[in-house]
Design a protein around this motif. Structure first.
Motif, PDB file in Angstrom:
ATOM      1  N   THR A   2      -7.845  -8.702 -17.694  1.00  0.00           N
ATOM      2  CA  THR A   2      -7.017  -9.049 -18.850  1.00  0.00           C
ATOM      3  C   THR A   2      -6.409  -7.833 -19.532  1.00  0.00           C
ATOM      4  O   THR A   2      -5.463  -7.990 -20.300  1.00  0.00           O
ATOM      5  CB  THR A   2      -7.834  -9.838 -19.890  1.00  0.00           C
ATOM      6  N   ASP A   3      -6.906  -6.654 -19.284  1.00  0.00           N
ATOM      7  CA  ASP A   3      -6.375  -5.476 -19.956  1.00  0.00           C
ATOM      8  C   ASP A   3      -5.844  -4.471 -18.949  1.00  0.00           C
ATOM      9  O   ASP A   3      -6.428  -4.261 -17.879  1.00  0.00           O
ATOM     10  CB  ASP A   3      -7.462  -4.814 -20.807  1.00  0.00           C
ATOM     11  N   ARG A 110      -1.408 -12.154 -27.709  1.00  0.00           N
ATOM     12  CA  ARG A 110      -2.186 -12.301 -26.478  1.00  0.00           C
ATOM     13  C   ARG A 110      -2.005 -13.714 -25.912  1.00  0.00           C
ATOM     14  O   ARG A 110      -1.974 -14.686 -26.652  1.00  0.00           O
ATOM     15  CB  ARG A 110      -3.649 -12.032 -26.791  1.00  0.00           C
ATOM     16  N   ASP A 112      -3.693 -14.954 -22.228  1.00  0.00           N
ATOM     17  CA  ASP A 112      -4.301 -14.586 -20.949  1.00  0.00           C
ATOM     18  C   ASP A 112      -3.705 -15.346 -19.774  1.00  0.00           C
ATOM     19  O   ASP A 112      -3.517 -14.774 -18.697  1.00  0.00           O
ATOM     20  CB  ASP A 112      -5.819 -14.791 -20.991  1.00  0.00           C
ATOM     21  N   VAL A 126       0.387  -5.519 -20.603  1.00  0.00           N
ATOM     22  CA  VAL A 126      -0.440  -4.946 -21.658  1.00  0.00           C
ATOM     23  C   VAL A 126      -0.467  -5.971 -22.787  1.00  0.00           C
ATOM     24  O   VAL A 126       0.581  -6.477 -23.185  1.00  0.00           O
ATOM     25  CB  VAL A 126       0.139  -3.614 -22.168  1.00  0.00           C
ATOM     26  N   GLN A 127      -1.660  -6.276 -23.285  1.00  0.00           N
ATOM     27  CA  GLN A 127      -1.798  -7.249 -24.365  1.00  0.00           C
ATOM     28  C   GLN A 127      -2.481  -6.611 -25.575  1.00  0.00           C
ATOM     29  O   GLN A 127      -3.369  -5.774 -25.418  1.00  0.00           O
ATOM     30  CB  GLN A 127      -2.661  -8.438 -23.923  1.00  0.00           C
ATOM     31  N   ARG A 129      -1.806  -4.468 -27.874  1.00  0.00           N
ATOM     32  CA  ARG A 129      -1.777  -3.019 -28.096  1.00  0.00           C
ATOM     33  C   ARG A 129      -0.395  -2.617 -28.587  1.00  0.00           C
ATOM     34  O   ARG A 129       0.603  -3.203 -28.204  1.00  0.00           O
ATOM     35  CB  ARG A 129      -2.054  -2.250 -26.800  1.00  0.00           C
TER      36      ARG A 129
END
Length: 139
Positions: A2-3, A110, A112, A126-127, A129
């Motif tokens: 996820t990241d 976000r 997912d 990218v979530q 951030r």
């Protein structure tokens, strides 16, 4: 996954053209100040805002579909509930133009499931951030 990794983020920081979905004309808002910072760093910023004719000295477009030139990165300043639709538009663009490296969801944003669809299509995602913060940290 996820990241994004630091290596993936560095890859996105090496792009040239960023379409900013929800780019604001209001100084003091993150959706204005972050793209303005990126513009000062030499990135070509394409503001996407259907409510404005111009943002950051550039003609604003209504949607990602209305961007006629090359786009390396889609930077999103819209609520998480809108991410799925934005990712779908980005994936359509990626299939048509093959010019997109990634999608960046700003702090507090976000999705997912949408991120997984984009990653499956070969994009870096990218979530949650801040692009400005990560540029300062890794750029």
């Amino acid at each position: 996954m996820t990241d994004a990794t630091d290596e993936e983020i560095r890859e996105l920081l090496d792009v040239e053209t960023i379409a900013v979905i929800g780019c604001s004309a209001t100084p003091g808002k993150a959706a204005h100040d972050v793209p303005a910072y990126l513009q000062r760093q030499g990135y070509d910023i394409i503001p996407v805002n259907p409510n404005r004719d111009e943002v950051l000295g550039r003609t604003a477009v209504d949607s990602l579909d209305d961007v006629s030139g090359h786009v390396d990165l889609v930077d999103v300043f819209r609520p998480s509930e809108e991410v799925s639709r934005i990712v779908d538009a980005a994936l359509k663009r990626h299939q048509r133009h093959d010019d997109l490296d990634g999608i960046w969801l700003q702090r507090g944003i976000r999705d997912d499931a949408a991120a997984a669809r984009a990653r499956d299509a070969g994009l870096i995602v990218v979530q949650d951030r801040c692009l400005k913060v990560e540029h300062g940290r890794l750029g």
